[in-house]
Motif scaffolding. Structure first.
Motif, PDB file in Angstrom:
ATOM      1  N   VAL A  15      -1.970   7.415   2.323  1.00 39.89           N
ATOM      2  CA  VAL A  15      -2.102   7.529   1.055  1.00 39.89           C
ATOM      3  C   VAL A  15      -3.569   7.386   0.325  1.00 39.89           C
ATOM      4  O   VAL A  15      -4.239   7.917   0.157  1.00 39.89           O
ATOM      5  N   GLY A  16      -4.064   6.156   1.324  1.00 38.05           N
ATOM      6  CA  GLY A  16      -5.664   5.898   0.363  1.00 38.05           C
ATOM      7  C   GLY A  16      -6.431   7.031   1.225  1.00 38.05           C
ATOM      8  O   GLY A  16      -7.597   7.079   0.854  1.00 38.05           O
ATOM      9  N   ARG A  17      -6.354   7.490   2.603  1.00 37.89           N
ATOM     10  CA  ARG A  17      -7.038   8.530   2.734  1.00 37.89           C
ATOM     11  C   ARG A  17      -6.784   9.688   2.386  1.00 37.89           C
ATOM     12  O   ARG A  17      -7.964  10.296   2.335  1.00 37.89           O
ATOM     13  N   ALA A  18      -6.449   9.958   2.173  1.00 36.35           N
ATOM     14  CA  ALA A  18      -5.156  11.722   1.635  1.00 36.35           C
ATOM     15  C   ALA A  18      -6.081  11.277   0.170  1.00 36.35           C
ATOM     16  O   ALA A  18      -6.690  13.250   0.035  1.00 36.35           O
ATOM     17  N   THR A  19      -5.664  10.152  -0.601  1.00 37.39           N
ATOM     18  CA  THR A  19      -6.513  10.006  -1.826  1.00 37.39           C
ATOM     19  C   THR A  19      -8.060  10.637  -1.742  1.00 37.39           C
ATOM     20  O   THR A  19      -8.547  11.185  -2.694  1.00 37.39           O
ATOM     21  N   SER A  20      -8.517   9.595  -0.860  1.00 39.78           N
ATOM     22  CA  SER A  20     -10.091  10.370  -0.951  1.00 39.78           C
ATOM     23  C   SER A  20     -10.707  11.793  -0.511  1.00 39.78           C
ATOM     24  O   SER A  20     -10.866  12.354  -1.468  1.00 39.78           O
ATOM     25  N   LEU A  21      -9.649  12.286   0.192  1.00 45.05           N
ATOM     26  CA  LEU A  21     -10.186  13.584   0.376  1.00 45.05           C
ATOM     27  C   LEU A  21      -9.737  14.269  -0.478  1.00 45.05           C
ATOM     28  O   LEU A  21     -10.442  15.777  -1.082  1.00 45.05           O
TER      29      LEU A  21
END
Length: 498
Positions: free
Chosen positions: A414-420
């Protein structure tokens, strides 16, 4: 309770005194003590949200102060969005490396410094740099604030805490135009940026007093190469497009910036495929719901980002309204959005993501394009209704896109997807301002108008409205039941499938 205190060596009298004082505490005070961190974060986010919306109403007056064409000030709006977008991916790493409290109060400090620089700016160039600095501060405030909430609030209170953070998102777009219009009309536009000073100083003091400096022990190395390529490429590309009017730099320089930025983004795409954990992991675009939400949503957000820039210009420059009257009308869009958010869950539960995203994109595009139909003599009530609808339908689309983003994303990602997703979202909003400004400049040149006229605006509104409609080409690829588990629950989806 007195017996428990006595076991720890406290006298019976002392127990009685403590019990009396606890019972005398008002419930409101107890609630504030339990939710002081969410309140601090919400206030900081409200400051950022208001500031993002307050400037657009003052753009024509600021353009006159800088001796520039109002359309040229799109670079100031774009630079702020860029500052937000390109620094979001590194915020999580910074919070883990230096502590959430340290980064959060630093973000508030950067935002306050940027506000002071905006107020002191004497040229568009210095103002653009100051807005970028503000954007950097805002980029760190929002995601790091969410990290603070996640770490300090009990899981049982997490939903209530997140509700506090939804207030700035709703009130900021309504308060910003009203506040900006009033200050610009009756005081001076520079005073807009002094609003942030006392709020920011109070926020830093409260952060030091009530928020712990939590951090992760080993955040790991940051993907600096990915950050330089993605941030540098996006900045050069979007700023280059914004400068193609030749007002601040030559057209050749702007073209070179755009091409070089596009090349850096292309290199990042190749780089991200070879790195195990890139800063922005493009592999998430293989997930259908994420792809529709982010890529399809980026087309829609071009229109969404253009309207706050175009609307005050057409009302003030095209129809001759004051900044305050313009703000009174512009805020109708926010009220339309607030009302739709109360219906969004019901609408999605009834028709599902795919149907809502397809049809509502068309409604949103029509509502946006309708703002280009304003002409001198248009009744104010009719303008207000059209602007209201211009917030009503896009709010449903925005809520639907954001809700669907994580439908098929694993918790660990979720964290990396949120950044993108956040980076693409901000760049899309900035691209909307840029596209609107380019179309407006071309139309005015074709009409031969030295100053902006009401007839110059309708092509820009139509183009950005068509961008919203173009998102249908992406969302129509979704499965008919995409994201149903989010709005209908697993039991209802299973029953329907059987």
């Amino acid at each position: 309770m007195p017996l428990q205190l006595q076991r720890h060596g406290i006298s019976r009298t002392g127990c009685a005194i403590i019990s009396v004082h606890l019972h005398r505490w008002p419930p409101v005070l107890l609630a504030i003590k339990a939710f002081i961190a969410p309140v601090i974060v919400a206030c900081a986010m409200f400051m950022e949200s208001v500031d993002a919306n307050v400037i657009v109403t003052a753009l024509p007056e600021m353009a006159r102060a800088f001796g520039r064409d109002p359309v040229t000030l799109k670079i100031a709006v774009t630079s702020y969005v860029l500052g937000l977008g390109v620094f979001i991916p590194v915020c999580g790493w910074l919070a883990d490396r230096f502590g959430a409290r340290s980064v959060f109060r630093t973000a508030i400090g950067i935002f306050v410094v940027g506000s002071l620089l905006c107020a002191a700016s004497t040229s568009l160039a210095t103002f653009t740099v100051a807005r970028f600095i503000q954007g950097v501060g805002g980029a760190m405030m929002v995601p790091v604030g969410r990290i603070i909430i996640f770490r300090v609030v009990e899981r049982s209170d997490y939903v209530r805490a997140m509700n506090y953070l939804s207030v700035p998102a709703m009130l900021g777009p309504a308060a910003g135009p009203l506040l900006g219009g009033f200050i610009t009309t009756y005081l001076h536009w520079r005073l807009i940026f002094f609003i942030n000073i006392p709020v920011g100083i109070l926020g830093i003091w409260l952060t030091n007093k009530y928020i712990k400096n939590t951090r992760e022990p080993h955040p790991g190395p940051l993907d600096w190469a990915g950050f330089i390529l993605s941030a540098g490429g996006a900045s050069l590309f979007l700023l280059g497009l914004s400068l193609t009017d030749g007002e601040l730099v030559t057209v050749t320089t702007a073209t070179v910036m755009t091409l070089f930025g596009a090349a850096m983004l292309g290199v990042y795409v190749l780089y991200a495929r070879r790195v195990e954990r890139p800063l922005l992991d493009l592999r998430f675009f293989r997930v259908p719901t994420f792809q529709a939400s982010v890529l399809g949503g980026s087309l829609f957000r071009i229109g969404l980002g253009a309207v706050p820039f175009l609307l005050p210009l057409v009302l003030q420059e095209g129809l001759g309204m004051s900044a305050f009257k313009s703000g009174l009308i512009t805020c109708a869009s926010a009220f339309g959005g607030m009302f739709m958010r109360t219906l969004a869950a019901t609408v999605l539960r009834r028709w599902g993501f795919r149907t809502v995203l397809m049809y509502n994109a068309a409604f949103s595009g029509i509502a946006i394009a309708a703002c280009g139909a304003f002409f001198p003599g248009t009744p104010t009530w009719l303008i207000w209704v059209i602007v209201l609808l211009g917030g009503f339908f896009p709010a449903l689309q925005f809520t639907s896109l954001n809700s669907m983003t994580y439908a098929e994303i694993e918790s660990r990602d979720v964290g990396r997807a949120t950044s993108l997703g956040s980076v693409v979202q901000q760049i899309s909003l900035g691209l909307g301002v840029t596209v609107a400004g380019i179309v407006l400049s071309i139309t005015r040149a074709l009409h031969g108008h030295g100053a902006l006229q009401w007839s110059d605006f309708w092509p820009a509104f139509v183009v950005v409205g068509l961008c919203s409609v173009a998102s249908i080409s992406v969302t129509r690829r979704l499965a008919a039941n995409a994201g149903d588990e989010i709005v209908r629950g697993k039991r209802e989806v299973t029953t329907k499938a059987s």
